[in-house]
Design an enzyme around this catalytic site. Structure first.
Site, mmCIF file in Angstrom:
data_model
loop_
_atom_site.group_PDB
_atom_site.id
_atom_site.type_symbol
_atom_site.label_atom_id
_atom_site.label_comp_id
_atom_site.label_asym_id
_atom_site.label_seq_id
_atom_site.Cartn_x
_atom_site.Cartn_y
_atom_site.Cartn_z
ATOM 1 C CG HIS A 274 -1.746 -1.333 1.207
ATOM 2 N ND1 HIS A 274 -2.709 -1.698 0.294
ATOM 3 C CD2 HIS A 274 -1.623 -2.402 2.060
ATOM 4 C CE1 HIS A 274 -3.164 -2.906 0.579
ATOM 5 N NE2 HIS A 274 -2.515 -3.361 1.641
ATOM 6 C CD GLU B 91 -1.931 -3.601 5.117
ATOM 7 O OE1 GLU B 91 -1.406 -4.597 4.582
ATOM 8 O OE2 GLU B 91 -3.095 -3.229 4.846
ATOM 9 C CG HIS C 21 0.508 -6.848 2.371
ATOM 10 N ND1 HIS C 21 -0.281 -5.839 1.864
ATOM 11 C CD2 HIS C 21 1.304 -7.261 1.345
ATOM 12 C CE1 HIS C 21 0.024 -5.641 0.590
ATOM 13 N NE2 HIS C 21 0.982 -6.496 0.256
ATOM 14 C CD GLU D 65 -2.048 -9.983 4.441
ATOM 15 O OE1 GLU D 65 -1.959 -9.073 5.305
ATOM 16 O OE2 GLU D 65 -2.573 -9.815 3.327
#
Length: 314
Positions: free
Chosen positions: A103, A140, A195, A277
């Protein structure tokens, strides 16, 4: 990591999509997984089989689960990840690693740009997404940059050449297609996209996402499926060891490994690549870990150790 197209696939996981995959450890009893992963990472053979919109979530405190059996090395302090000073000299000299911080902190300012559809071989998806956040506003995108900086420092200290796909130096994105292209252009020996998840309260732990076999359009993962599985399995094992946290309790039966065909960053990669993640930002106990600088250092160490083991085995 949530994606807008995930609404109909994983209702219990805040719009996450899962494509069932062939995972080498899927038949293992979940309760034994952590021990198996640790064996694979530190004692097993070297020739192994070679999108989101932030939503409120409760916060709270927690301590990590089991104490790690490995003392991280090369740390630079809880709040100052720093840079390695020995790039080009060390056990990973000559190796190229591309780190993809998931992101972008500014994506929310550019909805038109990040919602633009891009082709990932198997259909289309958004250019990028905003990412999730904890209830207290820790984004995040900030987490991924912090862990990526720490990871870069650790790998550079071992002599690797490390490139980031973005370093908060883009007004938005880059698009998932460009993130894959960065690893390909660098001819990376390994690439990892960092992530944190945005699932439901009670969903805890990390998981590593592996590329599925995809042959469509510009996507052909045939050459990277096996080495990416090796890379991902090693990272899962060292992440357990270095952080003391367990594999996800809500993805693929607690194996800590998930195979997907809907992620452009994997579909379009021509180099071994996985996503990790690191935890669930929407769970208060996981959020307490993800917002801890000392835990983020352990997370970076776990990823670095997995990458190092993979590169040494090549």
């Amino acid at each position: 990591m949530l994606y807008d197209d995930d609404d109909d696939h994983r209702p219990a996981l805040s719009r996450r999509l899962r494509t069932p995959g062939v995972i080498t450890v899927a038949a293992l009893v979940p309760a034994c997984l952590a021990g198996w992963l640790i064996w694979h990472a530190v004692g097993g053979p070297d020739d192994s089989v070679s999108a989101k919109n932030p939503a409120p979530a409760p916060t709270g405190g927690s301590t990590p689960g089991a104490a790690p059996t490995h003392t991280p090395t090369g740390t630079t302090g809880d709040d100052k990840p720093g840079r390695g000073e020995a790039a080009g000299h060390g056990p990973l000299a000559g190796k190229v690693v591309v780190i993809d911080p998931g992101h972008n902190p500014n994506n929310y300012r550019h909805p038109t740009e990040i919602n633009r559809r891009v082709n990932i071989g198997k259909g289309t998806t958004e250019c990028d997404t905003t990412g999730t956040s904890t209830n207290n506003g820790y984004a995040e995108a900030r987490f991924t940059l912090d862990v990526s900086h720490r990871l870069r420092s650790l790998l550079e200290k071992q002599g690797a050449k490390v490139e980031l796909t973005q370093n908060d130096d883009h007004s938005f994105g880059p698009c998932v297609t460009e993130r894959a292209a960065a690893g390909n252009k660098a001819k990376a020996d390994a690439a990892v996209s960092v992530h944190a998840d945005g699932s439901s309260v009670g969903h805890r732990g990390f998981h590593v996402i592996l590329p599925a076999l995809v042959k469509a359009g510009a996507a052909n993962t045939a050459d990277i499926v096996a080495p990416s599985r090796d890379l991902g399995t090693r990272i899962a094992g060292t992440f357990v060891r270095d952080t003391g946290t367990a594999p996800s309790n809500y993805i693929d039966g607690g194996t800590g490994l998930d195979t997907r065909s809907d992620l452009g960053g994997l579909n379009l990669s021509t180099v071994p690549k996985v996503f990790i993640e690191c935890g669930n930002m929407r769970d208060p106990k996981d959020a307490a870990l993800l917002t801890s600088a000392s835990w983020r250092q352990k997370a970076a160490q776990g990823i670095a150790d997995g990458i190092s083991g993979f590169l040494h085995a090549e």
